[in-house]
Design an enzyme around this catalytic site. Structure first.
Site, PDB file in Angstrom:
ATOM      1  N   GLU A  96       0.808  -1.218   0.000  1.00 38.13           N
ATOM      2  CA  GLU A  96       0.000   0.000   0.000  1.00 38.13           C
ATOM      3  C   GLU A  96       0.845   1.273   0.000  1.00 38.13           C
ATOM      4  O   GLU A  96       0.534   2.231   0.711  1.00 38.13           O
ATOM      5  CB  GLU A  96      -0.942   0.008   1.219  1.00 38.13           C
ATOM      6  CG  GLU A  96      -1.911  -1.146   1.195  1.00 38.13           C
ATOM      7  CD  GLU A  96      -2.794  -1.227   2.434  1.00 38.13           C
ATOM      8  OE1 GLU A  96      -4.016  -1.322   2.273  1.00 38.13           O
ATOM      9  OE2 GLU A  96      -2.260  -1.211   3.561  1.00 38.13           O
TER      10      GLU A  96
HETATM   11  C1  ACM Z   1      -1.929  -5.464   4.090  1.00 42.61           C
HETATM   12  O1  ACM Z   1      -2.959  -5.981   4.526  1.00 42.61           O
HETATM   13  N1  ACM Z   1      -1.862  -4.167   3.890  1.00 42.61           N
HETATM   14  C2  ACM Z   1      -0.770  -6.280   3.771  1.00 42.61           C
END
Ligand code: ACM
Length: 510
Positions: free
Chosen positions: A327
């Site tokens: 992310e």
């Molecule tokens: C995640 O759940 N951001 C790896």
């Protein structure tokens, strides 16, 4: 006449209660052969002892571990002795044998009316045989007070070895912090189900949870709070070593994660020089993601990472450092690739291998690195094309922080509701087209803690789904049928109660 009826009733009752189908072992072993005579037992008494191979300190230590577990609820005083040439009846034997079919983690467990024998090629297998023995003993073996019951084990012969070498659990100690005692409690539960990896998510926007001596403000400031402004906290390096040693003694490798370049607000708030504009942001106590990034152009960023990884590598026994990489929505794609490439080199130069969330396959990572699939199937396919091994953590299946259903009081649901069946009833090798067991290192069940604040909360979200994840990792696919598993799980719940685990119950586990 009355006596006879009474006797036959008792016999019948025992026969039903102890018939082979109702013995519940999780994860289900590779081969279980019950003695055809249903009423044959090994009886554990105060005269039982544990015999181990001479001069094998590790077998002796495992012997002491199981003696401790048995002595508490039985009130017996089992001791550990070198076996030498002795083979007296009435004892438990732990033995190393040459048997290549057992691999590193496999074991054989033989219960006769005379003895219990656990054999393995390596002590790892002995440890797992001991966990199976716990589950063959009455549920009360997990009690921490003395129970006056008959301590017997049905005669059986088991041969067992795992499907995957990676059977993991992840705990997020960044969104909410959990102290050493909680982590040890979690480790004890992982060990019971033959889980052999504990991934600790040590840093995130909301908190930096590991002491780094060369950058002290990471914890002095960056650990001071948590989601919702809840109390923060961190592990000193000594705490961390204590966790690693505790896990190591239970055949569990700890994988530390320093998430970067995103999920770094706690670090950015602690050191202004890590920010591209030189201004430290405020500490963050919300739960949005994707807004923070280390400054990819600045050289000090890499000095910082080298210092952090260097200190962590020194105190980490396992071969891996997890670098996150998920992310990174505030990092430009070309910057992200350069960043991951450089961090991989830094980790390598500190003697460790990288693991990252599935996004890292978009960088030029080596095929010695490991990708952890959580969300983007095309990343997992890319990993297998690059011959990068994959840890399967599909968020739609084994994210333990997802609610079971809309009325679950805590948890999130961005990956959907995950009831017990959905979390169990899938096969890692058919979950993603183009990703097969050839590319799959194993399975890991993450528990993110935005809404999880106490050990009770951890237990509620993890149990029983974590037990299912353990079986997915250990047991062959053809042995795993939902109907059969749900029956075993139902029988198993009394054990969870005795272990005082705050587990979730629904129609699948009543
Ligand atoms: C995640 O759940 N951001 C790896």
């Amino acid at each position: 006449m009355i006596m006879l009826i009474a006797v036959s009733c008792v016999t019948k009752k025992i026969a039903v209660k102890e018939s082979p189908e109702v013995i519940s072992i999780i994860p289900i072993p590779s081969e279980v052969i019950y003695d055809r005579a249903v009423n044959n037992y090994f009886r554990l008494t105060n005269n039982t002892n544990i015999y181990v191979d001479k001069d094998n300190d590790e077998l002796r230590r495992i012997g002491q571990y199981i003696a401790g577990k048995i002595n508490t609820p039985t009130g017996f005083d089992l001791s550990v002795f070198d076996s030498g040439n002795l083979s007296e009846d009435g004892n438990i034997y732990l033995r190393i044998v040459e048997d290549e079919t057992l691999g590193t983690e496999g074991y054989k467990l033989t219960v006769t009316q005379k003895n219990i024998i656990i054999e393995a090629a390596k002590t790892n297998g002995i440890f797992y045989g001991v966990q199976t023995l716990r589950q063959l003993l009455p549920d009360e073996i997990e009690s921490n007070t003395i129970k006056n019951i008959e301590w017997r084990v049905r005669t059986v012969s088991i041969k067992d070895y795992p499907r995957y070498e990676w059977r993991g659990a992840m705990l997020d100690v960044a969104r909410h912090f959990f102290p050493v005692e909680d982590v040890k409690h979690y480790i004890d539960m992982l060990a019971l189900y033959k889980i052999n990896r504990l991934h600790l998510h040590l840093t995130d926007d909301q908190g930096w949870r590991i002491e780094i001596k060369s950058w002290p403000n990471l914890t002095a400031h960056g650990a001071s709070t948590a989601v919702d402004g809840d109390p923060g906290g961190f592990f000193t390096q000594d705490d961390y070593k204590e966790i690693i040693d505790y896990a190591f003694e239970r055949y569990i490798t700890v994988i530390p994660e320093i998430d970067m370049p995103g999920h770094t607000n706690a670090a950015l708030a602690s050191y202004p020089e890590l920010n591209c504009d030189g201004i430290a942001p405020e500490l963050f106590t919300g739960i949005k993601v994707g807004f923070s990034s280390l400054c990819v152009e600045k050289e000090i960023t890499y000095e910082f990472i080298n210092d952090v990884i260097g200190e962590l590598a020194q105190i980490t026994k396992g071969p891996y450092i997890h670098i996150g990489g998920d992310e990174a929505k505030s990092t430009k794609e070309e910057d992200y690739i350069k960043f991951i490439n450089r961090v991989e080199e830094i980790v390598k130069s500190n003697g460790k291998k990288i693991i990252g969330w599935d996004e890292i396959v978009n960088a030029d990572i080596s095929n010695l690195s490991i990708a952890q699939f959580w969300a983007t199937k095309s990343n997992a396919v890319k990993a297998s094309q690059k011959k990068v091994q994959i840890i399967m953590s599909p968020s739609t299946r084994i994210y333990l922080d997802m609610k079971y259903n809309p009325s679950t009081p805590i948890g999130l649901f961005w990956a959907g509701y995950i009831d017990i069946k959905k979390s169990y009833d899938w096969d890692p090798s058919t979950e993603i087209d183009g990703v097969t067991d050839e590319n799959i290192l194993g399975v890991e069940a993450p528990l993110w803690t935005e809404t999880v604040k106490t050990m009770n909360d951890i237990e509620y979200m993890a149990f029983p789904r974590l037990i299912g994840a353990a079986e997915i990792g250990w047991s062959k696919q053809h042995l795993r049928q939902w109907e059969n598993y749900s029956q075993r799980l139902n029988l198993h719940k009394n054990r969870l109660k005795i272990l005082d685990i705050n587990f979730y119950q629904d129609n699948d586990i009543k």
